[in-house]
Scaffold this motif. Sequence first.
Motif, PDB file in Angstrom:
ATOM      1  N   PHE A 161       0.833  -1.206   0.000  1.00  0.00           N
ATOM      2  CA  PHE A 161       0.000   0.000   0.000  1.00  0.00           C
ATOM      3  C   PHE A 161       0.868   1.256   0.000  1.00  0.00           C
ATOM      4  O   PHE A 161       0.591   2.212   0.719  1.00  0.00           O
ATOM      5  CB  PHE A 161      -0.911  -0.007   1.225  1.00  0.00           C
ATOM      6  N   SER A 162       1.906   1.252  -0.825  1.00  0.00           N
ATOM      7  CA  SER A 162       2.826   2.385  -0.802  1.00  0.00           C
ATOM      8  C   SER A 162       3.023   3.021  -2.163  1.00  0.00           C
ATOM      9  O   SER A 162       3.936   3.820  -2.315  1.00  0.00           O
ATOM     10  CB  SER A 162       4.190   1.925  -0.278  1.00  0.00           C
ATOM     11  N   LYS A 196      12.062   7.952 -11.775  1.00  0.00           N
ATOM     12  CA  LYS A 196      11.414   7.642 -10.507  1.00  0.00           C
ATOM     13  C   LYS A 196      10.341   6.582 -10.764  1.00  0.00           C
ATOM     14  O   LYS A 196       9.149   6.887 -10.855  1.00  0.00           O
ATOM     15  CB  LYS A 196      10.804   8.905  -9.899  1.00  0.00           C
ATOM     16  N   PRO A 197      10.777   5.332 -10.883  1.00  0.00           N
ATOM     17  CA  PRO A 197       9.825   4.281 -11.256  1.00  0.00           C
ATOM     18  C   PRO A 197       8.839   3.967 -10.144  1.00  0.00           C
ATOM     19  O   PRO A 197       9.167   4.011  -8.961  1.00  0.00           O
ATOM     20  CB  PRO A 197      10.734   3.079 -11.540  1.00  0.00           C
ATOM     21  N   HIS A 198       7.635   3.669 -10.546  1.00  0.00           N
ATOM     22  CA  HIS A 198       6.628   3.195  -9.591  1.00  0.00           C
ATOM     23  C   HIS A 198       5.716   2.216 -10.312  1.00  0.00           C
ATOM     24  O   HIS A 198       5.496   2.304 -11.518  1.00  0.00           O
ATOM     25  CB  HIS A 198       5.818   4.367  -9.020  1.00  0.00           C
ATOM     26  N   ILE A 199       5.200   1.267  -9.544  1.00  0.00           N
ATOM     27  CA  ILE A 199       4.322   0.246 -10.116  1.00  0.00           C
ATOM     28  C   ILE A 199       2.863   0.620  -9.921  1.00  0.00           C
ATOM     29  O   ILE A 199       2.032   0.394 -10.794  1.00  0.00           O
ATOM     30  CB  ILE A 199       4.612  -1.132  -9.466  1.00  0.00           C
ATOM     31  N   GLY A 200       2.555   1.216  -8.780  1.00  0.00           N
ATOM     32  CA  GLY A 200       1.169   1.505  -8.434  1.00  0.00           C
ATOM     33  C   GLY A 200       0.627   0.407  -7.537  1.00  0.00           C
ATOM     34  O   GLY A 200       0.852  -0.780  -7.778  1.00  0.00           O
ATOM     35  N   PHE A 326       8.588  12.806   2.463  1.00  0.00           N
ATOM     36  CA  PHE A 326       8.886  11.382   2.357  1.00  0.00           C
ATOM     37  C   PHE A 326       7.691  10.703   1.696  1.00  0.00           C
ATOM     38  O   PHE A 326       6.543  11.072   1.935  1.00  0.00           O
ATOM     39  CB  PHE A 326       9.125  10.841   3.771  1.00  0.00           C
ATOM     40  N   CYS A 327       7.962   9.715   0.844  1.00  0.00           N
ATOM     41  CA  CYS A 327       6.884   8.898   0.259  1.00  0.00           C
ATOM     42  C   CYS A 327       5.830   9.769  -0.404  1.00  0.00           C
ATOM     43  O   CYS A 327       4.654   9.714  -0.092  1.00  0.00           O
ATOM     44  CB  CYS A 327       6.261   8.017   1.343  1.00  0.00           C
ATOM     45  N   MET A 328       6.264  10.604  -1.354  1.00  0.00           N
ATOM     46  CA  MET A 328       5.352  11.495  -2.038  1.00  0.00           C
ATOM     47  C   MET A 328       4.508  10.692  -3.034  1.00  0.00           C
ATOM     48  O   MET A 328       5.035   9.903  -3.811  1.00  0.00           O
ATOM     49  CB  MET A 328       6.145  12.597  -2.755  1.00  0.00           C
ATOM     50  N   CYS A 329       3.193  10.893  -2.998  1.00  0.00           N
ATOM     51  CA  CYS A 329       2.252  10.130  -3.830  1.00  0.00           C
ATOM     52  C   CYS A 329       1.497  11.067  -4.759  1.00  0.00           C
ATOM     53  O   CYS A 329       0.479  11.657  -4.357  1.00  0.00           O
ATOM     54  CB  CYS A 329       1.274   9.365  -2.952  1.00  0.00           C
ATOM     55  N   PRO A 330       1.937  11.239  -5.996  1.00  0.00           N
ATOM     56  CA  PRO A 330       1.192  12.083  -6.934  1.00  0.00           C
ATOM     57  C   PRO A 330      -0.177  11.463  -7.229  1.00  0.00           C
ATOM     58  O   PRO A 330      -0.301  10.248  -7.407  1.00  0.00           O
ATOM     59  CB  PRO A 330       2.070  12.071  -8.192  1.00  0.00           C
TER      60      PRO A 330
END
Length: 529
Positions: A161-162, A196-200, A326-330
């Motif tokens: 959940f991140s 800045k990779p992210h999976i979702g 920290f842990c910025m969530c666009p």
Amino acid sequence: MLLVKEIRLPLESGQTQAIDVALKKIRLTRAQIAGAEIYKISVDARHGRPNLVYTVAIDLGQKGAERFFEGFAPSVSILNRPAFTLKRGAHLIEHAPVVCGFGPAGLFAALVLARQGFCPVVLERGPEMARRMDAVRCFYETGNLDENANIQFGEGGAGTFSDGKLTTRIHDPLCGFVMDTLLEHGAPKEIAVRQKPHIGTDRLRDVIVSIREEILSLGGQIFFDTPLTGLCIKNKRLVGVRTSRGEIPCEALVLAVGHSARDTFEMLAKSGLVLQAKPFSVGFRAEHLQSRIEESLYHEAAGHPALPRGEYQLSQHVGNRCVYTFCMCPGGQVVAAASETGRVVTNGMSFHARDGKNANAAVVVSVSDRDFQGDARKAIEFQRQLEQRAFNAGCGDYVAPAENVQSFLKGEGKLHMTDVQASYSRGVRAADLGALLPKELADALRAGLNAFERKLRGYTAPEAVLTGLETRTSSPVRLERGENLESLDVLGLYPCGEGAGYAGGIMSAAVDGIRVARSIVEFYRPMGQ
């Protein structure tokens, strides 16, 4: 492979143009190479209109030919990705190694052990993904908290959940192994090239389940709803573990319990392990309109389809402490992350599309082991006290205290939601967040927020909302280990990942899990081999 870096092009350009520029730099044509592809893409928005910055990987088609081109320019180098290889140990292991915890560290430790023929036994206190999602949904909707199935506990750990962020400050070659594994199991292909990779969160769930299936297919066993309740130790050496299912003999335990397993930390202390206090941070979640963040970052180019969702990372030293985001969530949401009854904890996440109206990030201030005289139990109790204050300030039912940024700066405890609607899933209630924290920490956060406004216009805008409290940024505990990653207190026990104090985030935790598994593989050999 040859890497050509620092190719800066306007937003209207494309990957074809980037490859053409890279070839021009090394004075080759497409007919003279075996292939080329985009290796990395980033955004440089520091000087007015943003540019895209490409790194291109070029396959010359001839082994060793890269040496001739290396040094054509400072931006040209050879891509060296060492293969992930393991040497098999000499000592026969009598029982399958046990992995406690199935977050990123435990997941990758178990995967490596399974691929090497060790058939690991995995213990996870929470449920498998489908039942965990049901439990989290129930908590959001009703306030009924399951202390073993929540944002912190269950298959995939807190990382589920991140947002699936893969950014990290470590520069370990094993990061490549983690990335390749995630791609093999269905992660979006763009994670291989994004700065800045992210999976979702939504896509990450399926990736985790796929890795679980590989571990099972290789002979591993996974026991969900099975907490670790004790250690069996003889002459300072591990000989087994106690679980809710009974005892399991083992001589190698990967302890990857995550940063919130407070009852497990208590059990370890009673078993003779030394818990050291380590630095962590506390604060709250800040929410802004995503569109306003992008206007501040990208200026007149905001909204351009070539640009990724705007992200920021801010920090400011205030005395001997650091205030930082920290842990910025666009385009994400603030989530209810409690794992203990009667306590409120916030966190943030976003889905793969990152298409929510709000941006959110933790705004936190550092605390150190010195604040707790090196006593990890005092650090844990400090977290608990803050979480209970937040619960009481929300008047129960896991409603979170919140206020506008300007209100926090003035100590007013007021909340007026206009353009920014707080997204915390259990609802919010106006409260004085500063009164929930020690005065020194609250004052440092105020100084930090004012500094952030100077760095990112609109950060303290009247409509911005703070929701509290954020207390689980990292583990307050470290378990000391030696050069072979084995505990200095109990032989055969391998403290691992974020909970043991050796990682912070999905990527670094996964890498630490691989390192620990490698240590076991290179000392032992499995039965029958």
